[in-house]
Design an enzyme around this catalytic site. Structure first.
Site, PDB file in Angstrom:
ATOM      1  N   HIS A 163      50.289  13.742  49.676  1.00 42.43           N
ATOM      2  CA  HIS A 163      50.954  14.881  50.317  1.00 42.43           C
ATOM      3  C   HIS A 163      51.307  14.481  51.739  1.00 42.43           C
ATOM      4  O   HIS A 163      50.848  13.450  52.239  1.00 42.43           O
ATOM      5  CB  HIS A 163      50.077  16.144  50.297  1.00 42.43           C
ATOM      6  N   ASP A 204      31.138  14.216  37.891  1.00 45.19           N
ATOM      7  CA  ASP A 204      30.145  13.199  38.212  1.00 45.19           C
ATOM      8  C   ASP A 204      29.041  13.780  39.092  1.00 45.19           C
ATOM      9  O   ASP A 204      29.311  14.292  40.191  1.00 45.19           O
ATOM     10  CB  ASP A 204      30.827  12.025  38.927  1.00 45.19           C
ATOM     11  N   SER A 257      42.162  12.950  49.867  1.00 45.74           N
ATOM     12  CA  SER A 257      43.565  13.000  49.435  1.00 45.74           C
ATOM     13  C   SER A 257      44.128  11.594  49.293  1.00 45.74           C
ATOM     14  O   SER A 257      44.023  10.780  50.209  1.00 45.74           O
ATOM     15  CB  SER A 257      44.404  13.778  50.446  1.00 45.74           C
TER      16      SER A 257
END
Length: 420
Positions: free
Chosen positions: A238, A360, A375
């Site tokens: 992004h 996890d 990110s």
């Protein structure tokens, strides 16, 4: 006397007629339910299935996301770099949902990363990030705000002189000494102008406009992949946005630097955590060429040793188990298990193509879920790069959105034009 028994040989009037009517009603109810069920499946599939999809498979095209849809080839057109074919997308191979074009192209290989990296960016112009009223001899005033400027505007020039730093703006306004100045700025990429007359601030003894501006930004994120052949990188998934305004920074120049992760603020529902780190070197590892809505892209100076991995096409991705490569301590990424829950083949927002869930236990124990700084963390399924982390669901921090790797690959190819 004749008696109409409705065809009943036993002479009980209408008995068989009523039985046939009940059976017909049951039949039509069942048929309606079947048609309704088919419609409920077909309508969202039609909406979410794009008109054109890509595959590297030279055989029968299949959509991993929607196994109940079969693609039946209608014709084929051969091009120099790909093979295009029209397909009927049929529900269970029987009921046509829509017609799609399948384009076959060669598989791309990239060096998958998952390493943390630092970013230093300078704006093309300066961004308005706030306003502050000024105490004058005639009371409080704010010339910039009154002239129509808004938070998020990019000031590019004052009195015809280009500005690139906070100091540029302060120096020009101070020298004007209360005379009217012309401010050129961008709002949503539209050029605008405003007339501002700075006022004398009694508190600091200088002329001011009443706006706060920022000329640079810095932070950390995760590198998604490198295209070794082209010498380019792709990260974040992004765009880099200003922390105060939420607006994407209009890039003038920027660089990447190595980072060491030193700690984690855990996410909890209602509040996203973050990775904490420090720049481990002042020497740049890359040059940022583009800051886009689907990530940051640029030239690499050194990529180290990486294993090449094929990039999956969207139709190859399936709901189910996958893995995320990310670093939450030091500099080396580790692999953690996740679940791909939803896939949006036709999403209008190119950063929100998938929904994943962190499963996890080790990662959940250390981070609470998805945290800021993750990110760009690559997602691997069946030995292929399928996407990258983009957003966290603030109220369900173990879930979040992901971008298709193909979307980032397309943006990287566009960034290549900046190197020529």
């Amino acid at each position: 006397m004749e008696i109409d028994s409705g065809g009943d040989i036993c002479g009980i009037p209408g008995k068989n007629k009523y039985r046939r009517e009940r059976e017909l009603k049951k039949y039509f109810k069942l048929l309606f339910r079947v048609l309704a069920a088919v419609f409920c499946v077909a309508l969202p599939v039609r909406y979410n299935l794009p008109d054109k999809i890509y595959t590297s498979d030279r055989g029968q095209a299949e959509i991993g996301r929607v196994p109940e849809i079969k693609l039946i080839a209608k014709d084929r057109q051969i091009y120099a770099d790909r093979t295009d074919a029209r397909y009927d997308a049929k529900l269970f191979g029987l009921i046509k949902v829509k017609e799609v074009t399948v384009s076959q192209k060669e598989t791309r290989y990239v060096a998958v990363s998952g390493e943390p990296f630092g970013l230093k960016m300078f704006c093309d112009g300066v961004m308005v990030v706030g306003f502050s009223d000024i105490l004058t001899a005639d009371g409080y005033k704010n010339p910039a705000k009154n002239a129509g400027l808004k938070i998020g505007d990019i000031v590019t020039a004052i009195n015809g002189k280009k500005v690139q730093t906070n100091e540029d703006v302060g120096e020009i306004i101070s020298k004007c000494r209360g005379q009217e100045i012309t401010v050129e700025y961008l709002r949503n990429d539209t050029e605008k102008t405003a007339q501002i007359t700075a006022v004398y601030d009694k508190n600091i003894g200088a002329y001011r406009s009443g706006m706060w501006v920022r000329d640079s930004s810095a932070g950390i994120g995760t590198m998604t992949f490198y295209d070794i052949e082209k010498g380019l990188f792709a990260g974040l998934g992004h765009g880099i946005k200003d922390i105060d305004t939420g607006k994407e920074i209009r890039l003038l120049s920027g660089e990447t630097v190595p980072v060491k992760i030193t700690g984690v603020t855990k996410s909890k529902n209602g509040s996203a955590g973050r990775l904490k780190g420090s720049f481990s070197s002042v020497r740049a590892s890359g040059k940022i060429l583009k800051n886009t809505s689907v990530g940051v892209y640029g030239k690499i100076y050194s990529a180290g040793d990486y294993r090449l991995m094929p990039v999956a096409n969207e139709i190859e991705i399936k709901p189910g188990k996958a893995y995320i490569l990310t670093c939450i301590d030091g500099q080396e990424p580790k692999s953690y298990e996740i679940q791909i829950e939803k896939i949006y083949l036709n999403s209008k927002d190119r950063t929100k193509n998938m929904v994943i869930k962190i499963t996890d236990k080790e990662l959940l124990d250390k981070t609470g879920g998805i945290v800021r700084g993750m990110s760009g963390s690559p997602i691997i399924q069946n030995g292929k790069l399928v996407g990258a982390v983009t957003h966290v669901f603030v109220n369900r921090v173990h879930r979040g959105y992901r971008i298709f790797a193909q979307n980032m690959l397309t943006a990287l190819d566009s960034a290549e034009e900046n190197t020529k």
